[in-house]
Enzyme design. Structure first.
Site, PDB file in Angstrom:
ATOM      1  N   SER A 137       0.834  -1.194   0.000  1.00 53.00           N
ATOM      2  CA  SER A 137       0.000   0.000   0.000  1.00 53.00           C
ATOM      3  C   SER A 137       0.879   1.258   0.000  1.00 53.00           C
ATOM      4  CB  SER A 137      -0.924  -0.055   1.222  1.00 53.00           C
ATOM      5  OG  SER A 137      -1.991   0.822   1.067  1.00 53.00           O
ATOM      6  N   ASP A 163      -8.573  -6.916  -4.389  1.00 48.84           N
ATOM      7  CA  ASP A 163      -8.164  -5.586  -3.928  1.00 48.84           C
ATOM      8  C   ASP A 163      -8.731  -4.542  -4.892  1.00 48.84           C
ATOM      9  OD1 ASP A 163      -6.904  -3.250  -3.169  1.00 48.84           O
ATOM     10  OD2 ASP A 163      -4.897  -4.106  -3.109  1.00 48.84           O
ATOM     11  N   HIS A 175      -7.795  -5.523  -0.104  1.00 55.60           N
ATOM     12  CA  HIS A 175      -6.496  -4.854   0.016  1.00 55.60           C
ATOM     13  C   HIS A 175      -5.720  -5.352   1.242  1.00 55.60           C
ATOM     14  CE1 HIS A 175      -3.567  -1.713  -0.460  1.00 55.60           C
ATOM     15  NE2 HIS A 175      -3.841  -1.173   0.704  1.00 55.60           N
ATOM     16  N   ASP A 176      -6.422  -5.634   2.327  1.00 59.56           N
ATOM     17  CA  ASP A 176      -5.786  -6.064   3.572  1.00 59.56           C
ATOM     18  C   ASP A 176      -5.057  -7.394   3.443  1.00 59.56           C
ATOM     19  OD1 ASP A 176      -5.895  -4.150   5.459  1.00 59.56           O
ATOM     20  OD2 ASP A 176      -7.577  -4.973   6.585  1.00 59.56           O
TER      21      ASP A 176
END
Lengths: 229, 408
Positions: free
Chosen positions: B177, B343, B376-377
Site C-alpha cells: 500500500s 483488492d 487490500h488487507d
C-alpha cells in the site's frame, strides 16, 4: 487401435534426455547463446527458464496461469503474470536477444500478431509447437473421425486452450507472411529424436511430431541463412 | 546523538496542560518506545515543501543482525496507519506487530538471515517528527503548522537513517500500500541502493477514487468540533469521533464485498431481532465501530490528515516527464510486484502498469497476482502463496548478492 495411438502420441511429451530434461527444451536451449537475454512467452512453471538460467542465460518469463506464475516466482525466477496476446505490446523493440514461444503458439488467439511482436521485441525468436500434420493425427482424424485427445494434447476440442493448431507447412507459410527467416529448424519424432536434417518438408510434416524453429527478421541483415531445402 | 533524551516529557506535559491520555500521545511522539535517532539544528531535514525540519528525529526498529559485509539489510516500509513496530508487541496497543506473519525468525523475511529495519514515516505519530511533535519555534505541538509531506520525503528520511546506520545498499525494500509507494520511490530515487524491490498491493499514483475516499476521511476528522482547527492537543480535546468515522470508511475500502459477506453476512450482533433503532444491530456495524474506536487510541488525527495527503500527491511518473518507464531507466534492481484479485483499492491493473513500465525499462521483474477474497488487507494477512513468493524472491536475491543459502 485408438488406444495405442493415444499412447504413442504421448511419447514426445514424455521424452526426456539426460537429467530428466525435456528433449524439446534441450533443443530450444541449444539454439540460445550463453549469456544472452531471453524472454520465454508462456513459460508455464518455469522449467525451461530454469534450464536456460543454468546455462548462464538472463531469463524472463510471461505466463497466463496464476499457478504457473506463482510457482515460478517462488522459485526465484523473473516471471510475470500476463497474456501473450495483449501484454507483448508493452515491451520495447530489441529488448531481448531471444524471445521463446515454447509449445504455446497453438494457444494464442492471434498467432500472427504474437509472432510479429516476438520478432520486434527479440533479435531472434524460437518457436516450438506440436505438428498437426503428423501422420498419426492425420490417420486418427481420417479413421477415428475425431479430434485427437492424448496426454500430449489432453483436452477435448471444446475445452482445450489450444485453439490454433498448425502443421509445419502452415507455420512455414506464417513465417513467410510476417517476414521471418528460418535460420535453424529441428523436427522431433514421436520418441523425441530429431529427424534427418536433409529430409524434405513433406517428410518433416508427416513424421515430425514437434518442431522447433529459430527465426530472425528478414530485414535484420544478411547473417542468417535459410535452411537448405 | 543516538538515544539522547529530548525535551523532558514532564515539562511538555506541564506546558500543554493536556489530559493524561494525550500526554501519552505526545510522549510517544517525543520519546518513542523504540530506537530513535535525533538530528540537531545543525542537521536539518529538508522537505519537498521547501521547509527545513530541525531538530528532526526518526524512530525505528531493527530485527536480526547486520552481517559484517553489510549486505543483508532489508528495509520495510509501513502503510498509512502502520508504524515501525513490524514484529514486536506494540507499545501502545499491546498487540502483536503488524507484519509478524511475514517478518520474524523463520518467516519469509527471516530475521535470522536478514537485518530488518523499519522506520516510522515523517509526518507519522510514533516518534518520527510529525504534526504531534513539538515545534521548536513555539514549544508547542506543530499541529497544522507542520509542513506538508510527500512519499519522497518519507524515503529521503529513511535514506538519512540508513546513512546513520552505515548501510549503503539494501538487499531489499518491501512494503504494501503506502509502503509499496515508498518501495517504488526508493527504486526510482536511489536505484544504486536497492538490490531488490517488493512493492505489494500498490500503485505509482493514487487514483481519483482513492483521493475521494481520503477526502471523506479528512472531512470527517475536520468536521469533529473537537478537532479545533488541528489544535486539539493544546485545547485538551480529541477528534476521536471524526477520526473513528474516517477509519470506519477507510476500513471498508481495505476489505471486499465477499470478505465482509463471509465474515458477517447479515447476522445480528448479540440479538435475535432488529431493535428498530440506530444501535449496531448488525455484526458488521459492531465490527466497524470497534475498528474505529481502537484506531483512535493509537493514531493522531493530524498525522492521518498529513499522511493521506502524501498518498494523494504521489504520482511517480509526474516526476519523470509523465513517462513511468523513465523512473526506472537503466535500473539494475530486481522487482517482485504482487497484487490481490479482490483488492479494489489498488487493483491489479495498477500493478500491471508498474510491470509494463519495468518491462519497458528492461528491468528484471516478477509479477504475481494472488487469488484471495480478502481485499487490500490481504497483504497483512495469512496468505500462504504470498509468503512462498516473498520467500522465494528474497532467497534468489540473497543468492544473487552472494549471501549464504538458507538453512532448511
Amino acid at each position: 487401435m485408438l488406444a495405442r495411438l493415444k499412447r504413442d502420441l504421448t511419447m514426445a511429451e514424455a521424452a526426456r534426455g539426460p537429467g530428466g530434461t525435456r528433449v524439446d527444451h534441450l533443443v530450444v536451449a541449444q539454439m540460445v547463446e550463453r549469456g544472452s537475454r531471453v524472454l520465454d512467452v508462456g513459460c508455464g512453471d518455469g522449467e525451461l527458464l530454469r534450464l536456460l538460467e543454468q546455462r548462464g542465460v538472463d531469463g524472463r518469463g510471461i505466463e497466463l496461469s496464476r499457478e504457473g506464475v506463482n510457482e515460478g516466482v517462488a522459485k526465484g525466477l523473473a516471471v510475470v503474470q500476463g497474456d501473450a496476446d495483449t501484454d507483448l505490446a508493452a515491451y520495447p523493440d530489441d529488448a531481448f536477444d531471444y524471445v521463446i514461444l515454447s509449445q504455446t503458439l497453438q494457444a494464442t488467439r492471434r498467432p500472427r500478431e504474437v509472432l510479429e511482436h516476438m520478432l520486434r521485441i527479440g533479435r531472434r525468436a524460437v518457436v516450438s509447437f506440436p505438428n498437426f500434420g503428423h501422420w498419426r493425427i492425420r490417420i486418427g482424424l481420417l479413421l477415428g473421425g475425431r479430434m485427437p485427445v492424448t496426454a500430449n494434447l489432453p483436452d477435448t476440442w471444446y475445452d482445450t486452450p489450444n485453439i490454433h493448431f498448425c502443421t509445419i507447412k502452415d507455420f512455414r507459410d506464417l513465417c513467410e507472411a510476417v517476414g521471418a527467416r528460418m535460420e535453424k529448424g529441428v523436427a522431433l519424432n514421436a520418441w523425441g529424436a530429431p529427424l534427418r536434417l536433409n529430409a524434405p518438408w513433406w517428410f518433416w510434416n508427416l513424421f515430425g511430431e514437434q518442431a522447433v524453429f529459430l527465426l530472425t527478421r528478414k530485414n535484420a541483415g544478411p547473417n542468417g541463412r535459410t535452411r537448405a531445402r | 546523538m543516538l538515544g539522547s533524551p529530548g525535551p523532558g516529557s514532564q515539562m511538555v506535559e506541564a506546558q500543554l496542560n493536556v489530559k493524561p491520555d494525550f500526554s501519552a500521545r505526545v510522549q510517544e511522539s517525543e520519546q518513542p518506545r523504540s530506537q530513535v535517532v535525533r538530528f540537531g539544528p545543525e542537521q536539518p531535514f529538508r522537505l519537498d515543501a521547501g521547509v527545513e525540519l530541525a531538530p528532526f528525529q526518526i524512530a525505528y526498529q531493527t530485527y536480526g543482525t547486520l552481517n559484517p559485509e553489510r549486505t543483508n539489510a532489508v528495509l520495510i516500509c509501513h502503510a498509512l496507519t502502520g508504524d515501525q513496530h513490524v514484529a514486536n508487541t506494540h507499545p501502545v496497543t499491546g498487540k502483536p506487530g503488524w507484519w509478524e506473519t511475514m517478518v520474524g525468525p523463520g518467516r519469509p523475511i527471516d530475521t535470522e538471515r536478514y537485518f530488518v529495519i523499519c522506520a516510522n514515516v515523517v509526518g507519522g505519530c510514533m516518534g518520527t517528527t510529525g504534526p504531534s511533535s513539538i515545534d521548536p519555534a513555539s514549544g508547542l505541538p506543530y499541529g497544522l503548522g507542520f509542513p506538508g509531506v510527500t512519499v519522497r520525503d518519507m524515503v529521503r528520511a529513511q535514506a538519512v537513517l540508513l546513512d546513520h546506520l552505515g548501510i549503503g545498499m539494501l538487499l531489499a525494500v518491501a512494503g504494501g500500500s503506502m509502503g509499496g509507494m515508498q518501495v517504488l520511490q526508493w527504486a526510482a530515487s536511489y536505484p544504486e541502493r536497492v538490490f531488490a524491490a517488493l512493492p505489494i498491493a500498490t500503485a505509482t499514483r493514487h487514483s481519483a477514487q482513492n483521493i475521494a475516499f481520503h477526502e471523506v476521511g479528512r472531512q470527517a476528522v475536520m468536521a469533529d468540533p473537537d478537532w479545533r482547527q488541528g489544535r486539539y492537543l493544546l485545547e485538551g480535546t480529541s477528534p476521536r469521533r471524526g477520526l473513528a468515522v474516517a477509519r470506519m470508511g477507510a476500513h471498508i475500502t481495505y476489505l471486499s464485498d465477499a470478505a465482509l459477506h463471509r465474515k458477517f453476512g447479515r447476522r445480528f450482533q448479540d440479538r435475535d431481532n432488529p431493535t428498530f433503532s440506530f444501535d449496531a444491530d448488525f455484526q458488521v456495524e459492531s465490527y466497524l465501530r470497534h475498528q474505529g474506536i481502537t484506531f483512535v487510541e493509537r493514531f493522531d488525527a493530524n498525522s492521518y490528515l498529513y499522511l493521506t495527503r502524501a498518498m494523494d500527491y504521489f504520482d511517480l511518473a509526474a516526476d519523470y516527464d509523465g513517462v513511468l518507464a523513465n523512473a526506472f531507466k537503466g535500473t539494475k534492481t530486481r522487482f517482485c510486484v504482487i497484487s490481490f484479485t479482490s483488492d479494489w483499492l489498488f487493483p491489479t491493473p495498477e500493478s500491471r502498469a508498474i510491470v509494463h513500465a519495468l518491462n519497458a525499462a528492461a528491468a528484471r521483474v516478477s509479477f504475481a497476482e494472488i487469488d484471495t477474497d480478502k481485499g487490500h488487507d490481504a497483504f497483512l494477512l495469512d496468505e500462504p502463496e504470498l509468503f512462498a513468493i516473498v520467500r522465494g524472491f528474497l532467497e534468489s536475491a540473497a543468492a544473487a548478492r552472494g549471501l549464504a543459502a538458507a538453512r532448511r
